[in-house]
Design an enzyme around this catalytic site. Structure first.
Site, PDB file in Angstrom:
ATOM      1  CG  ASP A   1       5.591   3.217   2.008  1.00 10.86           C
ATOM      2  OD1 ASP A   1       6.014   3.634   0.923  1.00 10.86           O
ATOM      3  OD2 ASP A   1       4.380   2.941   2.209  1.00 10.86           O
TER       4      ASP A   1
HETATM    5  C1  GLC Z   1       2.015   2.366  -0.127  1.00 10.26           C
HETATM    6  C2  GLC Z   1       2.856   3.441  -0.778  1.00 10.26           C
HETATM    7  C3  GLC Z   1       2.793   4.760  -0.081  1.00 10.26           C
HETATM    8  C4  GLC Z   1       1.438   4.935   0.557  1.00 10.26           C
HETATM    9  C5  GLC Z   1       1.341   3.910   1.669  1.00 10.26           C
HETATM   10  C6  GLC Z   1      -0.019   3.966   2.370  1.00 10.26           C
HETATM   11  O1  GLC Z   1       2.680   1.154  -0.202  1.00 10.26           O
HETATM   12  O2  GLC Z   1       4.222   3.141  -0.993  1.00 10.26           O
HETATM   13  O3  GLC Z   1       3.075   5.773  -1.061  1.00 10.26           O
HETATM   14  O4  GLC Z   1       1.309   6.244   1.083  1.00 10.26           O
HETATM   15  O5  GLC Z   1       1.584   2.595   1.207  1.00 10.26           O
HETATM   16  O6  GLC Z   1      -1.036   3.631   1.496  1.00 10.26           O
END
Ligand code: GLC
Length: 729
Positions: free
Chosen positions: A281
């Site tokens: 993430d």
């Molecule tokens: C965010 C979220 C995740 C998302 C990622 C990219 O913090 O936790 O669900 O896909 O970053 O945007």
């Protein structure tokens, strides 16, 4: 005989084709990897943000130079053919011309906004959910994307956690089916088609169970609890062929998911034989330092890559350290090669080596994105996401000749708040409830009612005058789009007191009142729930919110939604779900598992939702002859539409294991069928009873089926159920 030979040959050819494609891919990727430098290999493991930031520390792509050097594998948060072409052209300047893959959070629709996923889940219509994902994937691919960070499949019991809006609610059985529908919808039959994109199953794992409902907080549970209540949707999505997974921010049983060898290697890549790749993430590799399991970026890189984390999103621990770590023999090149191979395999499957610009067709983008037909599917999903919570007079559905409506509440006019969180919708093209009502030609007397900023009642006199000159009152209350989603945990999920007070005042006017509840999560609204005669839960429905709500208000579509999450009565009940255990002192009773200051029952149970018509269940019986392979019995029930309107009903099957080697929930959803029934008609609905509905996971994550007695329950929600018994001999 000839037919059989042809069939056999055809299967052989298909198998050969698949085999040849696989060997073609293996041959190509192996050949490419042999030519790659260590720096180029490490480059494939880094994803940078090209456009906007969806996490801390902003977007980190300084210039296209690093791409042209072949040191980046993927870019996120850039869309649009023109933009993407620019980045891909830079990649084509690199020595080996390895194409980039482009990812973005395309979660519910693309440019044409669909209902938030939790709202869509209320449709209990898997075919429609898959169709919606198919549309989303088609539109995103037309805009140049190859990858979306969806579906979010985290099970959520705790509505304090704002991200419940992104998933399919509290039930592992239903959540698994929705996860599969969304993966299949997004990926279609072939990733190399230019209308399909890679799915990304997130957030692995257990992110929906943060302690105290506080986003990013620790997750701690027994393996048995994880396996039975949180694991199933991840497993189902992997088995459905999801191309990628995303590791979660949270630590899972004391080890951050992003560097958790049990989750990423033992469970996902070994036990489930997952061949795709895992992306972190946003910044979660670097955040291992904040978790205090890594002293610095170097140690974070070692822990994450060793645990099976293939691609680092945004933080640059791999970029800065992996080359040295391999040279210092602190990380094996085999581990790096495995990650690189997984990523290159997906780029091959997407067809990007064949044509890096295959997703960059401006004509296709113009024809597909925000097309008229995307609005039709958006409206269809939106109508079916609406849940009728209460109907205690005959004002609904509105008469076609209704003259005038007092429409109260700024949410009825807010385009932005209809989009919800994680929206890619073109806000300008959202049709609000106010606009849709005007378009129907009915007289709309709008009044603000309350201030959307501070939720205080404002201009009550003008509200009253709007009410006085209208036949009915429609009042929209709820949350703003900024109140649910990531970083949106709440200690109190109640609807603002003054919004509720306003509804009470409107009811006192004596005019018929319909309350619309617009929100991204289960909310508490007891004053309204007790007093309002009619309540529709409309979630945040996206671009076609207004037309969909009007179609339900006027009965062009009879509401059929069911709650995918329990709605609590008060904060003390949270987290709450319907799959609780009996305990040694089951409720009800004096010496029982209950509270002294609140009922244990929720405001509205899982699976609940009314219709403008009514359904009667009868003749529930067990069928134990003429069964198919693996079917232990069949359950049949008659459902009759005894009301005044044609309608749809979600017939739900729950099972209770009466005695097992471990404690089991008082009931579990193990089947559902959404049926259409004309008024006065009866349909016999039949469910199979198979091992996968009777068994459970033990603490070693082995699925076990035990003989014994089971209670089989069928009904229109998780509480009002008809019962019969079944014994597995
Ligand atoms: C965010 C979220 C995740 C998302 C990622 C990219 O913090 O936790 O669900 O896909 O970053 O945007």
């Amino acid at each position: 005989m000839i037919f059989l030979c042809c069939l056999l040959y055809a299967n052989l050819v298909v198998a050969q084709n698949i085999k040849s494609t696989v060997s073609e891919k293996e041959h190509f990727v192996s050949g490419l990897m042999k030519r790659m430098t260590l720096e180029e290999k490490v480059g494939q493991l880094w994803q940078v943000a090209g456009g906007f930031a969806t996490g801390p520390d902003g977007s980190n792509l300084g210039s296209l130079k690093v791409i042209a050097e072949g040191r980046i594998g993927s870019v996120l948060n850039v869309s649009g053919v023109k933009n993407i072409r620019k980045y891909q052209e830079a990649a084509m300047q690199s020595r080996l011309k390895i194409p980039l893959i482009f990812g973005m959070d395309v979660i519910h629709g693309f440019r044409t906004g669909f209902p938030i996923p939790l709202g869509e889940a209320a449709s209990f219509d898997l075919a429609l959910i898959q169709k919606g994902a198919r549309w989303t994937g088609t539109a995103a691919a037309a805009a140049g994307l190859n990858w979306t960070f969806a579906p979010m499949v985290d099970i959520g019991w705790d509505a304090r956690w704002g991200r419940v809006l992104e998933g399919a609610g509290e039930d592992p059985f239903y959540g698994s089916q929705v996860a599969v529908a969304r993966v299949k919808g997004l990926q279609g039959d072939n990733l190399s088609n230019t209308n399909t994109i890679m799915a990304c199953v997130k957030h692995f794992a257990g992110y929906g169970a943060p302690i105290a409902g506080k986003d990013y907080n620790s997750v701690d549970m027994s393996m048995g609890h994880f396996a039975n209540f949180y694991m199933p949707p991840y497993k189902a999505a992997a088995e459905a062929g999801a191309a990628t997974f995303m590791s979660a921010f949270n630590d899972f049983n004391n080890i951050p998911s992003t560097a958790n060898p049990f989750l990423l290697r033992k469970l996902l890549k070994e036990k489930w034989n997952f061949k795709g790749f895992v992306v972190s993430d946003w910044g979660s590799v670097g955040e291992l330092i904040n978790h205090r399991v890594a002293a610095d970026k170097k140690e974070a890189a070692i822990k994450a890559i060793s645990a099976g984390l293939d691609m680092e999103m945004v933080s640059n621990c791999y970029f800065e350290n992996l080359v040295d770590l391999v040279k210092e023999k602190k990380v094996s090149i085999k581990v790096v090669d495995d990650a690189v191979r997984r990523i290159l395999n997906k780029k091959f499957e997407l067809g990007l080596f064949e044509d890096p610009f295959r997703y960059c067709d401006e004509n296709r983008e113009k024809e597909t994105v925000e097309s008229a037909s995307s609005r039709e599917i958006a409206r269809s999903i939106s109508e079916r996401s609406i849940v009728l919570l209460k109907k205690s007079d005959n004002i609904l559905p509105f008469r076609k000749d209704l003259n005038s409506i007092a429409l109260i509440g700024p949410l009825a006019k807010s385009k932005k708040d209809m989009c919800g969180a994680w929206s890619t919708a073109n806000v300008n093209n959202v049709i609000t409830l106010y606009e849709a009502m005007k378009n129907r030609g009915v007289e709309v007397n709008y009044a603000e009612g309350y201030d959307l900023g501070n939720n205080k009642i404002v201009n009550y006199d003008s509200t009253l005058s709007a009410v006085e000159k209208s036949d009915v009152v429609v009042v929209a209350i709820g949350e703003r789009a900024s109140e649910s989603g990531e970083m949106r945990s709440k200690t109190d999920i109640s609807i603002a007191a003054q919004q509720q007070e306003l509804v009470s005042r409107l009811i006192k006017t004596g005019k018929p009142v319909v309350v619309l509840l617009m929100c991204g999560r289960p909310v508490i609204f007891n004053e309204v729930r007790d007093k309002a005669p009619n309540i529709l839960l409309t979630w945040w429905l996206g671009s076609e919110a207004g037309p969909a709500i009007c179609n339900v208000l006027w009965g062009d579509y009879i509401p059929s939604g069911k709650l995918p999450m329990t709605f609590p009565r008060n904060m003390g009940q949270v987290p709450i779900n319907y799959q609780y255990k009996s305990t040694g002192r089951p409720y009800p009773g004096d010496w029982a598992a209950k509270y002294i200051d609140s009922p244990v029952e929720p405001a509205y149970p899982f699976g609940y939702g009314q219709s403008y018509t009514s359904f009667k269940y009868s003749n529930l019986k067990l069928i134990s002859d003429n069964l198919g392979k693996g079917v232990h019995a069949k359950i049949s029930v008659d459902v009759t539409n005894i009301g005044q309107y044609d309608g749809e009903e979600v017939v739900q099957l729950y099972i209770r294991d009466e005695a097992a080697s471990v404690t089991r929930p008082v009931k579990e959803l193990k089947g559902f069928k959404k049926i259409k029934l004309k008024k006065g008609m009866t349909q016999t609905v039949v469910f199979d009873i198979r091992d996968d509905q009777l068994g459970f996971y033990d603490n070693n994550i082995n699925f076990v089926v035990e003989k014994g007695d089971f209670t089989i329950m069928v009904g229109g929600d998780s509480e009002n159920l008809n019962k019969t018994l079944f014994s597995l001999k």
